[in-house]
Motif scaffolding. Structure first.
Motif, PDB file in Angstrom:
ATOM      1  N   THR A 126       0.780  -1.081   0.028  1.00  0.00           N
ATOM      2  CA  THR A 126       0.009   0.037   0.060  1.00  0.00           C
ATOM      3  C   THR A 126       0.799   1.379  -0.170  1.00  0.00           C
ATOM      4  OG1 THR A 126      -1.789  -1.091   1.206  1.00  0.00           O
ATOM      5  CG2 THR A 126      -1.783   1.341   1.177  1.00  0.00           C
ATOM      6  N   GLY A 127       1.612   1.650   0.982  1.00  0.00           N
ATOM      7  CA  GLY A 127       2.271   2.923   1.447  1.00  0.00           C
ATOM      8  C   GLY A 127       3.645   2.804   1.367  1.00  0.00           C
ATOM      9  N   GLU A 128       4.009   3.634   2.395  1.00  0.00           N
ATOM     10  CA  GLU A 128       5.509   4.045   2.339  1.00  0.00           C
ATOM     11  C   GLU A 128       6.310   3.092   3.432  1.00  0.00           C
ATOM     12  OE1 GLU A 128       5.922   8.882   1.696  1.00  0.00           O
ATOM     13  OE2 GLU A 128       3.836   8.222   2.576  1.00  0.00           O
ATOM     14  N   THR A 129       7.510   3.524   3.943  1.00  0.00           N
ATOM     15  CA  THR A 129       8.079   2.383   4.800  1.00  0.00           C
ATOM     16  C   THR A 129       8.651   3.155   6.103  1.00  0.00           C
ATOM     17  OG1 THR A 129       8.902   1.507   2.492  1.00  0.00           O
ATOM     18  CG2 THR A 129       9.826   0.737   4.388  1.00  0.00           C
ATOM     19  N   PRO A 130       8.102   3.388   6.878  1.00  0.00           N
ATOM     20  CA  PRO A 130       8.615   3.883   8.308  1.00  0.00           C
ATOM     21  C   PRO A 130       9.212   2.801   9.018  1.00  0.00           C
ATOM     22  CG  PRO A 130       6.163   3.588   8.503  1.00  0.00           C
ATOM     23  CD  PRO A 130       6.523   3.282   7.191  1.00  0.00           C
ATOM     24  N   THR A 131      10.526   2.323   8.640  1.00  0.00           N
ATOM     25  CA  THR A 131      10.993   1.188   9.309  1.00  0.00           C
ATOM     26  C   THR A 131      11.394   1.365  10.837  1.00  0.00           C
ATOM     27  OG1 THR A 131      11.744   0.520   7.237  1.00  0.00           O
ATOM     28  CG2 THR A 131      12.573  -0.502   8.938  1.00  0.00           C
ATOM     29  N   GLY A 132      11.873   2.512  11.171  1.00  0.00           N
ATOM     30  CA  GLY A 132      12.225   2.817  12.510  1.00  0.00           C
ATOM     31  C   GLY A 132      11.005   2.912  13.469  1.00  0.00           C
ATOM     32  N   ALA A 133       9.969   3.522  12.949  1.00  0.00           N
ATOM     33  CA  ALA A 133       8.715   3.503  13.981  1.00  0.00           C
ATOM     34  C   ALA A 133       8.276   2.120  13.987  1.00  0.00           C
ATOM     35  CB  ALA A 133       7.735   4.574  13.425  1.00  0.00           C
ATOM     36  N   ALA A 134       8.367   1.360  12.971  1.00  0.00           N
ATOM     37  CA  ALA A 134       7.836  -0.114  12.995  1.00  0.00           C
ATOM     38  C   ALA A 134       8.553  -1.007  14.103  1.00  0.00           C
ATOM     39  CB  ALA A 134       7.811  -0.553  11.591  1.00  0.00           C
ATOM     40  N   ILE A 135      10.003  -0.811  14.041  1.00  0.00           N
ATOM     41  CA  ILE A 135      10.835  -1.569  14.794  1.00  0.00           C
ATOM     42  C   ILE A 135      10.505  -0.941  16.321  1.00  0.00           C
ATOM     43  CG2 ILE A 135      13.083  -2.137  15.658  1.00  0.00           C
ATOM     44  CD1 ILE A 135      13.993  -1.700  12.567  1.00  0.00           C
ATOM     45  N   ARG A 136      10.475   0.536  16.720  1.00  0.00           N
ATOM     46  CA  ARG A 136      10.129   0.609  17.762  1.00  0.00           C
ATOM     47  C   ARG A 136       8.690   0.075  18.576  1.00  0.00           C
ATOM     48  NH1 ARG A 136      12.593   5.373  15.286  1.00  0.00           N
ATOM     49  NH2 ARG A 136      14.402   5.859  16.573  1.00  0.00           N
ATOM     50  N   GLY A 137       7.646   0.144  17.664  1.00  0.00           N
ATOM     51  CA  GLY A 137       6.529  -0.469  18.045  1.00  0.00           C
ATOM     52  C   GLY A 137       6.641  -1.979  18.308  1.00  0.00           C
ATOM     53  N   ALA A 138       7.311  -2.495  17.402  1.00  0.00           N
ATOM     54  CA  ALA A 138       7.636  -4.171  17.572  1.00  0.00           C
ATOM     55  C   ALA A 138       8.281  -4.304  18.935  1.00  0.00           C
ATOM     56  CB  ALA A 138       8.328  -4.763  16.448  1.00  0.00           C
ATOM     57  N   CYS A 139       9.377  -3.349  19.497  1.00  0.00           N
ATOM     58  CA  CYS A 139      10.062  -3.590  20.563  1.00  0.00           C
ATOM     59  C   CYS A 139       9.052  -3.363  21.563  1.00  0.00           C
ATOM     60  CB  CYS A 139      11.235  -2.622  20.511  1.00  0.00           C
ATOM     61  SG  CYS A 139      12.313  -2.609  21.934  1.00  0.00           S
ATOM     62  N   THR A 140       8.378  -2.504  21.604  1.00  0.00           N
ATOM     63  CA  THR A 140       7.309  -2.427  22.981  1.00  0.00           C
ATOM     64  C   THR A 140       6.521  -3.774  23.103  1.00  0.00           C
ATOM     65  OG1 THR A 140       7.286   0.258  22.502  1.00  0.00           O
ATOM     66  CG2 THR A 140       5.603  -0.817  23.636  1.00  0.00           C
ATOM     67  N   TYR A 141       6.049  -4.190  22.045  1.00  0.00           N
ATOM     68  CA  TYR A 141       5.195  -5.303  22.075  1.00  0.00           C
ATOM     69  C   TYR A 141       5.841  -6.402  22.610  1.00  0.00           C
ATOM     70  CZ  TYR A 141       2.334  -9.499  21.147  1.00  0.00           C
ATOM     71  OH  TYR A 141       1.692 -10.616  21.118  1.00  0.00           O
ATOM     72  N   THR A 142       6.930  -6.737  21.955  1.00  0.00           N
ATOM     73  CA  THR A 142       7.929  -7.985  22.362  1.00  0.00           C
ATOM     74  C   THR A 142       8.464  -7.604  23.938  1.00  0.00           C
ATOM     75  OG1 THR A 142       9.861  -6.922  21.137  1.00  0.00           O
ATOM     76  CG2 THR A 142       8.397  -8.559  20.197  1.00  0.00           C
ATOM     77  N   GLN A 143       8.757  -6.531  24.272  1.00  0.00           N
ATOM     78  CA  GLN A 143       9.010  -6.273  25.717  1.00  0.00           C
ATOM     79  C   GLN A 143       8.018  -6.456  26.493  1.00  0.00           C
ATOM     80  OE1 GLN A 143      10.870  -2.187  25.534  1.00  0.00           O
ATOM     81  NE2 GLN A 143      12.724  -2.952  25.417  1.00  0.00           N
ATOM     82  N   GLU A 144       6.937  -6.237  26.216  1.00  0.00           N
ATOM     83  CA  GLU A 144       5.860  -6.379  27.062  1.00  0.00           C
ATOM     84  C   GLU A 144       5.562  -8.171  27.144  1.00  0.00           C
ATOM     85  OE1 GLU A 144       3.060  -6.470  30.183  1.00  0.00           O
ATOM     86  OE2 GLU A 144       4.497  -4.817  29.442  1.00  0.00           O
ATOM     87  N   TRP A 145       5.672  -8.709  26.212  1.00  0.00           N
ATOM     88  CA  TRP A 145       5.311  -9.962  26.044  1.00  0.00           C
ATOM     89  C   TRP A 145       6.432 -10.857  26.613  1.00  0.00           C
ATOM     90  CZ3 TRP A 145       2.060 -13.698  24.752  1.00  0.00           C
ATOM     91  CH2 TRP A 145       2.345 -15.000  24.595  1.00  0.00           C
ATOM     92  N   LYS A 146       7.827 -10.338  26.841  1.00  0.00           N
ATOM     93  CA  LYS A 146       8.767 -10.968  27.484  1.00  0.00           C
ATOM     94  C   LYS A 146       8.769 -10.702  29.000  1.00  0.00           C
ATOM     95  CE  LYS A 146      13.352 -12.406  28.187  1.00  0.00           C
ATOM     96  NZ  LYS A 146      13.573 -13.655  27.686  1.00  0.00           N
ATOM     97  N   ARG A 147       8.155  -9.707  29.334  1.00  0.00           N
ATOM     98  CA  ARG A 147       7.981  -9.467  30.791  1.00  0.00           C
ATOM     99  C   ARG A 147       7.023 -10.394  31.253  1.00  0.00           C
ATOM    100  NH1 ARG A 147       7.802  -3.797  28.930  1.00  0.00           N
ATOM    101  NH2 ARG A 147       9.829  -2.815  29.619  1.00  0.00           N
ATOM    102  N   GLN A 148       5.968 -10.922  30.439  1.00  0.00           N
ATOM    103  CA  GLN A 148       5.056 -11.460  30.829  1.00  0.00           C
ATOM    104  C   GLN A 148       5.720 -13.231  30.573  1.00  0.00           C
ATOM    105  OE1 GLN A 148       1.366 -11.047  28.607  1.00  0.00           O
ATOM    106  NE2 GLN A 148       1.544  -8.756  28.945  1.00  0.00           N
ATOM    107  N   ASN A 149       6.495 -13.346  29.914  1.00  0.00           N
ATOM    108  CA  ASN A 149       7.109 -14.757  29.687  1.00  0.00           C
ATOM    109  C   ASN A 149       8.694 -14.699  30.009  1.00  0.00           C
ATOM    110  OD1 ASN A 149       4.825 -16.374  28.272  1.00  0.00           O
ATOM    111  ND2 ASN A 149       4.750 -14.095  27.574  1.00  0.00           N
ATOM    112  N   PRO A 150       9.130 -14.273  31.044  1.00  0.00           N
ATOM    113  CA  PRO A 150      10.528 -14.408  31.311  1.00  0.00           C
ATOM    114  C   PRO A 150      11.436 -15.183  31.048  1.00  0.00           C
ATOM    115  CG  PRO A 150       9.463 -14.337  33.339  1.00  0.00           C
ATOM    116  CD  PRO A 150       8.283 -14.413  32.266  1.00  0.00           C
ATOM    117  N   SER A 151      10.932 -16.547  30.766  1.00  0.00           N
ATOM    118  CA  SER A 151      11.684 -17.644  30.588  1.00  0.00           C
ATOM    119  C   SER A 151      11.822 -17.854  29.108  1.00  0.00           C
ATOM    120  CB  SER A 151      11.163 -18.885  31.221  1.00  0.00           C
ATOM    121  OG  SER A 151       9.921 -19.464  30.643  1.00  0.00           O
ATOM    122  N   HIS A 152      11.154 -17.295  28.232  1.00  0.00           N
ATOM    123  CA  HIS A 152      11.096 -17.313  27.031  1.00  0.00           C
ATOM    124  C   HIS A 152      12.366 -16.495  26.215  1.00  0.00           C
ATOM    125  CE1 HIS A 152       6.913 -18.647  26.226  1.00  0.00           C
ATOM    126  NE2 HIS A 152       7.251 -19.222  27.238  1.00  0.00           N
TER     127      HIS A 152
END
Length: 334
Positions: A126-152
Motif C-alpha cells: 500500500t504505502g511508504e516504509t517507516p521502518t524505524g517506527a515499526a521496529i520501535r512499535g515491535a520492540c514495545t510489544y515484544t518487551q511486554e510479552w517478554k515481561r509476561q514470559n521471562p523464561s522465553h
C-alpha cells in the motif's frame, strides 16, 4: 549418557540428585512485515519510490509462499509466532509514530500458522516504509510479552525490501532512524530484544546495518534465483540462529518440593557419551576458565546459560544435557 546419574558423586559424595534432560528455552518470533507499495514490484526492480500495483511478479508473493511453508513446517511447531505490519497507510498519510505499530495483527502464540498466513495474505502492498517506527512499535510489544514470559527467548523478525523512507509523508523515516531503533531495542538495559532482518529485493545492502545494530550480525538477503526457496532457506537459517540451545529453562522441582537454587547442577555428556565437568560460575566472567554455567539473573533467575566451552560441546550432534536437583551446586575449587 549411560552414567548420567553419577555426574556429581565425585564432589558431593553419596548425593546423586534427581536427574532429567534439560529443556531448551522456548522461542517466540514476532514478524514485523513490510507491506509498503514497493513490495508489489518484481525483485529485479530497484530504486527508491517504487510502486507496481497489480504486478503478478511482485516480491510479496514469494515471501507469502515461503512464510506459509515455514510456519507450517513441523520444525516451527514449537515456536511461538505473531505478526504485525507497517506500510499499510496511504502514501502521504504515513505515520512515524511508534504507537501506531505496537498492536499486533496476530498476537504471539503457538500453533496458529493458519491465522498468521491469513494475516500475511491480507497484507496488500500500500504505502511508504517507516521502518524505524515499526521496529520501535515491535520492540514495545515484544518487551511486554517478554515481561509476561521471562523464561522465553523473544526476537523480532523484520521482513522488508530494503529502503526505509517516507518521501511523501516526510515524517523522518530513513536508514539511520531504523538503525537507531534496532540498536536501542537490542541494548535496552531492562528488556533487550534482538532484531533479525530478512530482506528481499535490490536495495538490500543497508539492511546489514539494521541487523548489526539489532544484535544479529548481518541480514539474510534474497535478490534472485528461486525466490520462494531462497526466502524459505533464509527463514530456516534465522530459526536456527534464534533458537538458543545453550540457554535452558530453570528446572521444575520434584513433585511436592520447592526448588533450592543452591541444589541445582548441570551435566553435559559429549557426543561420545563422556561426562564433561560443568561447574556453576556466578557470572559470564567466570567462563574465562572454560566450561561451566550461570544464571541469567542471579537475583531472580529464569534461565540457565552455558559458558561458550560447554555450549560448543553440547551443540555437537549426539551430545546431551542433564539437570540434577537435590545435591549442592558444584562450583570451582578456590
Amino acid at each position: 549418557a549411560s552414567d548420567g546419574r553419577l555426574l556429581f558423586q565425585q564432589r558431593d559424595a553419596g548425593c546423586v540428585g534427581e536427574q532429567y534432560a534439560g529443556e531448551t528455552v522456548p522461542l517466540d518470533v514476532y514478524i514485523m512485515f513490510d507491506q509498503s507499495c514497493s513490495m508489489s514490484c518484481p525483485v529485479s526492480r530497484g530504486g527508491p519510490g517504487q510502486c507496481c500495483m497489480g504486478d503478478p511478479n511482485g516480491r510479496i508473493f514469494p515471501v507469502r509462499e515461503a512464510m506459509d511453508l515455514f510456519l507450517h513446517d513441523p520444525q516451527s511447531s514449537n515456536i511461538g509466532s505473531g505478526v504485525g505490519s507497517f506500510g499499510y497507510m496511504d502514501v502521504g498519510d504515513t505515520s512515524c509514530d511508534p504507537d501506531d505499530y505496537e498492536t499486533p495483527a496476530v498476537p504471539i502464540a503457538r500453533n496458529q500458522a493458519d491465522a498468521l498466513v491469513a494475516s500475511l495474505d491480507d497484507a496488500d502492498p500500500t504505502g511508504e516504509t517507516p521502518t524505524g517506527a515499526a521496529i520501535r512499535g515491535a520492540c514495545t510489544y515484544t518487551q511486554e510479552w517478554k515481561r509476561q514470559n521471562p523464561s522465553h527467548a523473544v526476537v523480532i523478525l523484520l521482513v522488508t525490501d530494503g529502503i526505509p523512507e517516507t518521501p511523501s509523508s516526510q515524517c523522518g523515516a530513513n536508514l539511520q532512524d531504523a538503525v537507531q531503533a534496532a540498536q536501542a531495542c537490542a541494548e535496552d538495559g531492562d528488556v533487550p530484544i534482538e532484531t533479525y532482518v530478512l530482506g528481499i529485493g535490490q536495495a538490500l545492502t543497508n539492511l546489514n546495518q539494521i541487523a548489526a545494530a539489532g544484535g544479529t550480525e548481518q541480514a539474510h538477503l534474497v535478490d534472485g534465483g528461486d525466490l520462494t526457496q531462497s526466502v524459505l532457506a533464509a527463514l530456516n537459517a534465522i530459526r536456527g540462529d534464534a533458537a538458543i540451545p545453550c540457554e535452558l529453562q530453570i528446572p521444575s522441582p520434584p513433585a511436592g518440593r520447592t526448588l533450592n537454587l543452591s541444589q541445582v547442577n548441570v551435566g553435559v555428556c559429549d557426543s561420545n557419551g563422556v561426562n564433561q565437568t560443568t561447574l556453576f560460575v556466578e557470572t559470564a566472567n567466570g567462563c574465562q576458565n572454560g566450561a561451566g554455567w550461570y544464571y541469567d539473573d542471579p537475583a531472580n533467575p529464569a534461565r540457565i546459560i552455558l559458558c561458550e566451552a560447554s555450549c560448543e560441546t553440547v551443540t555437537v550432534p549426539g551430545a546431551e544435557l542433564y539437570f540434577s536437583v537435590g545435591c549442592g551446586t558444584q562450583t570451582p575449587v578456590r
